[in-house]
Design an enzyme around this catalytic site. Structure first.
Site, mmCIF file in Angstrom:
data_model
loop_
_atom_site.group_PDB
_atom_site.id
_atom_site.type_symbol
_atom_site.label_atom_id
_atom_site.label_comp_id
_atom_site.label_asym_id
_atom_site.label_seq_id
_atom_site.Cartn_x
_atom_site.Cartn_y
_atom_site.Cartn_z
ATOM 1 N N ASP A 121 34.499 38.272 47.582
ATOM 2 C CA ASP A 121 34.751 38.234 46.235
ATOM 3 C C ASP A 121 36.206 37.539 46.073
ATOM 4 O O ASP A 121 36.924 37.806 44.893
ATOM 5 C CB ASP A 121 34.774 39.676 45.498
ATOM 6 N N LYS A 182 26.183 38.738 44.294
ATOM 7 C CA LYS A 182 25.906 40.116 44.432
ATOM 8 C C LYS A 182 26.194 40.706 43.023
ATOM 9 O O LYS A 182 27.168 40.168 42.069
ATOM 10 C CB LYS A 182 26.641 41.030 45.336
ATOM 11 N N CYS A 215 35.260 46.955 46.039
ATOM 12 C CA CYS A 215 34.522 46.439 46.853
ATOM 13 C C CYS A 215 34.741 46.658 48.583
ATOM 14 O O CYS A 215 33.933 46.707 49.169
ATOM 15 C CB CYS A 215 34.206 44.901 46.597
#
Length: 298
Positions: A121, A182, A215
């Site tokens: 990310d 995602k 994450c």
């Protein structure tokens, strides 16, 4: 002793080898925890069929995230022994499923053939919010260059790219195995699990990106739960809050996850100055990683 040389002992047979079992099957006593349940399996059944039988008998009590070993009762020793390689049921016997409760010390060895890089990310919308984002972009790019040099697969995810944008332009995604959108915080989505299953012999994941306490943390814990060793690159991961980052790294280190640096990872992967890619890696790390405010917050 080779598996083929191992004698597979059987339990005393009080009623004949096939007593109480359908024709063509062998009676087996399946033991798990404090339970023991008699059943039968086809003659010649191996490890996979035994596991299936354990799941059918005890599925609601087995934690699928744990590691287990199957053991066979050996009359010769009067105790259980690990199931011999290539074992096939030919006689009445007793087996048990044992959870591995002792956590072995993680050695942290990295080899290119068993390693995958996870880039998490590193997206444009995070740029103004994440502390020292420019520094972790620089180190992340260095890691991806190293992965290309060493032929290491790279999996990249983007959190809700429709709203948060794509991976930043400074990160060169040339040659990466996958770039996946995602919505889950963890990178361990079905497409990633399928990709890992296609790569033979994966033992370690080198993980970096944002955010450390969300994450990165959730990805690391899920991977460890699947038996994969995780190396988090401290100089390539950050959060909006340095307190969140610090406590996440401390928590992850206590669970056996390895918190390391980009240079340590790359040099561990080449391991030897005679490695054919050593000079390239040496040139890559010649300039030290940025000594940002991340240093005092690990």
């Amino acid at each position: 002793m080779a598996a083929a040389e191992l004698a597979v002992p059987a339990l005393p047979n009080s009623g004949g080898a096939g007593a109480g079992a359908p024709s063509g099957t062998v009676p087996v006593l399946f033991c798990f925890s404090v339970f023991a349940r008699p059943s039968s399996v086809p003659h010649g059944a191996g490890y996979e069929l035994l596991i299936q039988k354990f799941l059918s008998l005890y599925g609601d009590q087995i934690d699928m995230h744990r590691k287990f070993v199957v053991q066979l009762f050996a009359e010769e020793w009067g105790q259980y022994v690990d199931l011999p390689k290539g074992f096939a049921v030919s006689e009445r016997c007793k087996v048990r499923l044992v959870p591995l409760q002792i956590q072995l010390t993680t050695l942290g060895n990295l080899t290119p053939s068993s390693t995958v890089f996870f880039c998490c990310d590193m997206q444009e919308r995070f740029r103004p919010a994440i502390k020292y984002f420019g520094d972790i972009i620089s180190v992340g790019q260095r890691l991806l260059q190293g992965a290309r040099m060493l032929g290491i697969p790279v999996i990249v995810t983007e959190q809700y790219p429709k709203g948060l944008g794509s991976t930043v332009q400074e990160i060169d995604l040339t040659g990466v195995k996958l770039v996946l959108p995602k919505t889950r915080f963890s990178m361990v989505i079905p497409e990633v699990e399928a990709a890992l299953a296609e790569i033979p012999g994966v033992r370690s994941v080198v993980l970096f990106g944002v955010e450390t306490h969300v994450c990165i943390q959730q990805t690391a814990l899920e991977l460890v739960g699947r038996g994969i060793e995780v190396h988090i690159v401290a100089d390539a991961t950050s959060s909006r809050s340095m307190m969140d980052r610090m406590f996440a790294l401390e928590r992850l280190a206590r669970t056996g996850i390895i918190v390391t640096t980009s240079e340590a990872v790359l040099l561990q992967l080449v391991a030897d100055k005679d490695h054919p890619k050593f000079k390239e890696i040496q040139n890559l790390i010649k300039a030290s990683a940025p000594e940002s405010g991340l240093l005092s917050k690990v």
